[in-house]
Design a protein around this motif. Structure first.
Motif, PDB file in Angstrom:
ATOM      1  N   HIS A  12      17.361  11.486   2.767  1.00 24.01           N
ATOM      2  CA  HIS A  12      17.418  10.500   3.851  1.00 24.01           C
ATOM      3  C   HIS A  12      18.098  11.099   5.087  1.00 24.01           C
ATOM      4  N   HIS A  13      19.145  11.888   4.877  1.00 25.74           N
ATOM      5  CA  HIS A  13      19.810  12.542   6.011  1.00 25.74           C
ATOM      6  C   HIS A  13      18.853  13.503   6.704  1.00 25.74           C
ATOM      7  N   GLU A  16      16.396  11.429   8.810  1.00 30.56           N
ATOM      8  CA  GLU A  16      17.013  10.916  10.036  1.00 30.56           C
ATOM      9  C   GLU A  16      17.212  12.038  11.060  1.00 30.56           C
ATOM     10  N   ILE A 372      26.743  12.772  10.708  1.00 28.99           N
ATOM     11  CA  ILE A 372      25.927  11.605  10.358  1.00 28.99           C
ATOM     12  C   ILE A 372      25.625  10.839  11.630  1.00 28.99           C
ATOM     13  N   GLY A 374      23.471   6.872  12.791  1.00 34.01           N
ATOM     14  CA  GLY A 374      22.694   5.723  12.335  1.00 34.01           C
ATOM     15  C   GLY A 374      22.966   4.507  13.199  1.00 34.01           C
ATOM     16  N   ARG A 376      24.143   1.568  12.076  1.00 41.68           N
ATOM     17  CA  ARG A 376      25.218   0.721  11.560  1.00 41.68           C
ATOM     18  C   ARG A 376      26.544   1.467  11.622  1.00 41.68           C
ATOM     19  N   GLN A 378      29.164   0.718   9.973  1.00 39.16           N
ATOM     20  CA  GLN A 378      29.744   0.810   8.638  1.00 39.16           C
ATOM     21  C   GLN A 378      29.276   2.053   7.901  1.00 39.16           C
ATOM     22  N   THR A 379      28.070   2.555   8.242  1.00 40.51           N
ATOM     23  CA  THR A 379      27.577   3.774   7.600  1.00 40.51           C
ATOM     24  C   THR A 379      28.479   4.961   7.945  1.00 40.51           C
ATOM     25  N   GLY A 382      31.892   4.540   6.336  1.00 44.59           N
ATOM     26  CA  GLY A 382      31.853   4.856   4.911  1.00 44.59           C
ATOM     27  C   GLY A 382      32.012   6.339   4.649  1.00 44.59           C
TER      28      GLY A 382
END
Length: 443
Positions: A12-13, A16, A372, A374, A376, A378-379, A382
């Motif tokens: 998934h990374h 993206e 990272i 994204g 969100r 919160q992602t 995290g």
């Protein structure tokens, strides 16, 4: 076996990263991994999710046999022909300069070169050189897919100026379990019986963490559950109880159907990877109002003669009164000042101690490691909580296509080489995600 898309093992990374750099980056992309690592499947998911925003074109193997074949293929994408006296090399460079105009019109082009390690080295190097010689922020983005030999073919040493590598590692035993479990449930099987630790170890050993091998060996491993065994193992005869014969038969049929599906995997994936080029639609645009010839408007003319004809009789003559001095007009009150528009509320981070405003990030001249990104917040938080022992992870907030976009990054380094050395000091899980080495002023 192909759906749903498997997001673990950094897949998934990687997806993206491809989405972001194909649309907004200025780098050529290298998608590397062992045969069967899922590179073609990842490119198919990229096309499926981003075809409305990006203009994808897949270069077939026939277009990579020679420089002349490459020039003909690229000119076919541009719907142009080879000009008299123009060589194949000049045509390839001219294509990338032409592709810049497509990006300025709102749709960027992406060239998918699958199995690029099998093409002649001079053809692949010409593609990369033509991209680097154009305006990289607007030119068509080449995505080279193949084994690790691509780095040697392009004469690179990992990430270099203008190139970003995304490597897909093999699956671990736990990731194989995560991949197979939803597929067993969709087929109506018993995950506890089919995914025991012994079976998973056997599947992992035979597949070597490869998706293509996994789809071939898994049905064979499951079929052994109902066979008497072979090889060096001692033969044991046993009878299946009557109440278990029907479930055993259903299991055999299920495993057999999976075996047949796995045999057709290569052909189905090949058909799935074909990217249909969008048909050129010519549209006529009319500039101006819908009714260019306005209807004539009859002018209204006041006529003293008409007004006199309408009067019944003339009014009596009255004496002219003496002029009365008009009162001085009162001073008009000053207009009240219009209220200033209220400023839009600023973004309030959920973790101020780890947040850095976008303007402060762009004001720095160094390099950093993007870990990272994204939609969100919160992602990103995290990941910061997961690696709380690693001090220095920050994040910032910007917008992408009208939506919130959060980017987590680590460190402020004076040079690309210093940032590359810092990657070796990251935890193994972060190194496997191939952090993006980028300038902070380009956020």
């Amino acid at each position: 076996m192909e759906t749903p898309f498997f997001p673990d093992a950094s897949r998934h990374h990687a997806l993206e990263t491809l989405r972001h750099l194909c649309g907004f980056g200025d780098l050529a992309l290298l998608l590397t991994g062992d045969p069967g690592a899922g590179k073609s499947r990842l490119l198919a998911e990229l096309v499926r999710s981003e075809s409305s925003r990006l203009d994808f074109h897949r270069l077939p193997a026939a277009a990579l046999t020679s420089t002349q074949a490459l020039a003909r293929a690229l000119l076919g994408v541009a719907h142009k022909g080879l000009k008299p006296g123009e060589g194949a090399r000049d045509s390839v460079y001219g294509f990338f300069r032409w592709s810049e105009s497509r990006a300025r019109k709102g749709q960027r082009m992406v060239l998918l070169i699958d199995d690029a390690d099998r093409a002649p080295a001079e053809v692949v190097r010409l593609l990369l050189a033509a991209f680097l010689g154009a305006d990289r922020s607007a030119a068509a983005v080449p995505v080279f897919s193949g084994s690790g030999q691509l780095i040697d073919t392009l004469r690179l040493s990992g990430d270099g100026d203008g190139v970003h590598q995304i490597h897909l590692r093999p699956l671990t035993r736990e990731e194989i379990s995560s991949y197979l479990e939803p597929r067993v449930h969709r087929a109506g099987g018993d995950a506890k019986a089919l995914l025991t630790p012994a079976r998973l170890s056997q599947i992992h050993s035979l597949s070597q963490g490869s998706f293509s091998r996994l789809k071939r060996v898994t049905p064979a491993v499951w079929l052994d559950m109902t066979s008497s065994g072979s090889g060096n193992r001692p033969r044991r005869s046993f009878s299946v109880p009557l109440n278990l014969r029907w479930p055993a038969l259903a299991l055999v049929l299920l495993a057999g159907s999976w075996w047949l599906v796995s045999q057709q995997y290569d052909d189905s994936v090949a058909r799935e990877q074909v990217v249909t080029e969008p048909e050129t639609v010519r549209r006529s645009i009319t500039i101006g109002p819908e009714n260019p010839e306005p209807e004539p408007v009859e002018p209204v003319v006041e006529s003293l003669k008409a007004s006199s004809e309408l009067s019944v009789e003339d009014p009596p003559v009255q004496p002219v009164p003496e002029p009365v001095p008009e009162p001085e007009p009162e001073p008009e009150p000053e207009p009240e000042p219009e209220p200033e528009p209220e400023p839009e509320p600023e973004f309030s981070p959920a973790s101020p101690s780890h947040f850095m405003a976008l303007g402060d990030v762009r004001a720095r001249q160094g390099w950093t490691l993007q870990l990272i990104a994204g939609n969100r917040e919160q992602t990103v938080l995290g990941l910061i909580d997961q690696y709380s022992s690693l001090s220095g992870i920050l994040y910032t907030h910007t917008e992408r296509q009208g939506q919130d976009w959060f980017v987590g990054f680590y460190g402020d380094f004076a040079s690309r080489e210093e940032a590359r050395d810092a990657v070796e000091g990251l935890p193994q899980a972060l190194r496997d995600q191939t952090p993006w080495i980028r300038r902070m002023r380009n956020f």
